[in-house]
Design an enzyme around this catalytic site. Sequence first.
Site, PDB file in Angstrom:
ATOM      1  N   THR A 194       0.913  -1.136   0.000  1.00 32.52           N
ATOM      2  CA  THR A 194       0.000   0.000   0.000  1.00 32.52           C
ATOM      3  C   THR A 194       0.944   1.175   0.000  1.00 32.52           C
ATOM      4  O   THR A 194       2.105   1.018   0.378  1.00 32.52           O
ATOM      5  CB  THR A 194      -0.798   0.016   1.335  1.00 32.52           C
ATOM      6  OG1 THR A 194      -1.709  -1.067   1.344  1.00 32.52           O
ATOM      7  CG2 THR A 194      -1.536   1.299   1.571  1.00 32.52           C
ATOM      8  N   ARG A 222     -14.120  -7.041  -0.722  1.00 26.16           N
ATOM      9  CA  ARG A 222     -13.414  -6.890   0.564  1.00 26.16           C
ATOM     10  C   ARG A 222     -12.791  -5.500   0.630  1.00 26.16           C
ATOM     11  O   ARG A 222     -12.139  -5.043  -0.303  1.00 26.16           O
ATOM     12  CB  ARG A 222     -12.329  -7.963   0.681  1.00 26.16           C
ATOM     13  CG  ARG A 222     -11.456  -7.854   1.940  1.00 26.16           C
ATOM     14  CD  ARG A 222     -10.196  -7.053   1.708  1.00 26.16           C
ATOM     15  NE  ARG A 222      -9.292  -7.075   2.851  1.00 26.16           N
ATOM     16  CZ  ARG A 222      -8.216  -6.300   2.958  1.00 26.16           C
ATOM     17  NH1 ARG A 222      -7.917  -5.441   2.021  1.00 26.16           N
ATOM     18  NH2 ARG A 222      -7.437  -6.387   4.014  1.00 26.16           N
ATOM     19  N   ASP A 225      -8.253  -1.545   5.567  1.00 26.62           N
ATOM     20  CA  ASP A 225      -8.122  -0.350   6.398  1.00 26.62           C
ATOM     21  C   ASP A 225      -7.876   0.921   5.579  1.00 26.62           C
ATOM     22  O   ASP A 225      -8.212   2.021   6.008  1.00 26.62           O
ATOM     23  CB  ASP A 225      -6.952  -0.532   7.383  1.00 26.62           C
ATOM     24  CG  ASP A 225      -5.642  -0.864   6.670  1.00 26.62           C
ATOM     25  OD1 ASP A 225      -5.687  -1.454   5.565  1.00 26.62           O
ATOM     26  OD2 ASP A 225      -4.568  -0.557   7.221  1.00 26.62           O
ATOM     27  N   THR A 245       0.325   0.670   6.656  1.00 25.00           N
ATOM     28  CA  THR A 245       0.329  -0.398   5.661  1.00 25.00           C
ATOM     29  C   THR A 245       0.356  -1.725   6.415  1.00 25.00           C
ATOM     30  O   THR A 245       0.808  -1.783   7.554  1.00 25.00           O
ATOM     31  CB  THR A 245       1.565  -0.327   4.742  1.00 25.00           C
ATOM     32  OG1 THR A 245       2.752  -0.461   5.538  1.00 25.00           O
ATOM     33  CG2 THR A 245       1.644   0.983   3.985  1.00 25.00           C
ATOM     34  N   GLY A 246      -0.113  -2.762   5.754  1.00 22.16           N
ATOM     35  CA  GLY A 246      -0.084  -4.085   6.368  1.00 22.16           C
ATOM     36  C   GLY A 246      -1.473  -4.668   6.492  1.00 22.16           C
ATOM     37  O   GLY A 246      -2.401  -4.226   5.802  1.00 22.16           O
TER      38      GLY A 246
HETATM   39  N1  ASP Z   1      -3.499  -2.409   4.299  1.00 17.82           N
HETATM   40  C1  ASP Z   1      -3.833  -2.984   3.028  1.00 17.82           C
HETATM   41  C2  ASP Z   1      -5.160  -3.678   3.140  1.00 17.82           C
HETATM   42  O1  ASP Z   1      -5.369  -4.393   4.100  1.00 17.82           O
HETATM   43  C3  ASP Z   1      -2.856  -3.961   2.481  1.00 17.82           C
HETATM   44  C4  ASP Z   1      -1.427  -3.743   2.761  1.00 17.82           C
HETATM   45  O2  ASP Z   1      -1.014  -2.663   3.138  1.00 17.82           O
HETATM   46  O3  ASP Z   1      -0.638  -4.685   2.587  1.00 17.82           O
HETATM   47  O4  ASP Z   1      -5.948  -3.557   2.243  1.00 17.82           O
END
Ligand code: ASP
Length: 342
Positions: A194, A222, A225, A245-246
Amino acid sequence: MKRRDFFKKSAILGSAAVLPAFNPSNLSAISVGDPIAISSANGLRATQKAMEIIQQKKDALDGVIAGVNIIENDPNDHSVGYGGLPNELGIVELDSCCMHGPTHNAGAVASIRNIKNPSKVARLVMERTDHVLIVGDGALHFAKTHGFKEEELLTDKARKIWLNWKESLSKNDDWFPEEQAKETYEQYFNITGTITCLGLDTYGNISGVTTTSGLAFKIPGRVGDSPIIGAGLYIDNEVGACGSTGRGEENLKNLSCFLTVEFMRDGLSPEDACLKTCKRIVQHAKIPSLKKDNGKPNFNLTFYAINKQGEYGAASIYGPRKFALNDGKTNVLYETAFIYKK
Ligand code: ASP
């Protein structure tokens, strides 16, 4: 009071009661730091661009959105915009939000298809509607209303990664993986990225944006966040800003960017606030599906924060990871603080 009612009331009261024009030079009494831009590890070009624009004495929001547009347009970043990894049907669905500190206003789109720059659409939701979040077909329709062109966002490389994932799902279905697929999906599964970018401008105002293609091979519709204000991004112009991110699901359950800004309001430095948020998320990750055999979490999250004084920091559950930072002099990657060494 609804905005519409405000306009009505303003009309009744006459010229003495008009909406106050946003004036970026209306500085609060709080001491403010020098301009700064922070982003996730994939955001060095974004922080560079954001700072260039901030140094032209423009609003931080102009800078951070122009910054992340570079990454959204890059086919080689498989976590954002064009070239992002698709959902389980092979369709790219994007999420984004932005927040403007001085007006405490926000806009977002989620599950938007066929539009390369969801961050620009999020800004239009903020500036040209009475809403904060528009999703799916409604978001696409809204973008087209504003002249955005529909485009195929699935690049050939992203399609091959997705196909390899689909063909490797089961040995009992009719899809056979290529004997020696060079690109395997495993490296992308559950670890998409992200981009988030936050900026403090020359007027001492803070704005930010987060944009993503979300979790690779997700169930259609889906939403993570990234487009949720308080989760993927939060700004309080008097205090500071946080982006993330995550693993979106665990962030959503804790409204973690809001929490991080509140920790900074209580006096924590940006890095300590990010770290405290990571610890809170780990404490709350109680269900077995979120844990490894050794009891530690089986997911990662990273938070990036700046405060009004121009201090910055980032922290991850597993680290160190990298973050991009431009302080007007250098544009470099630093390592995040972390709870567990990866
Ligand atoms: N935060 C992002 C999500 O859950 C994905 C990511 O940052 O890896 O959509």
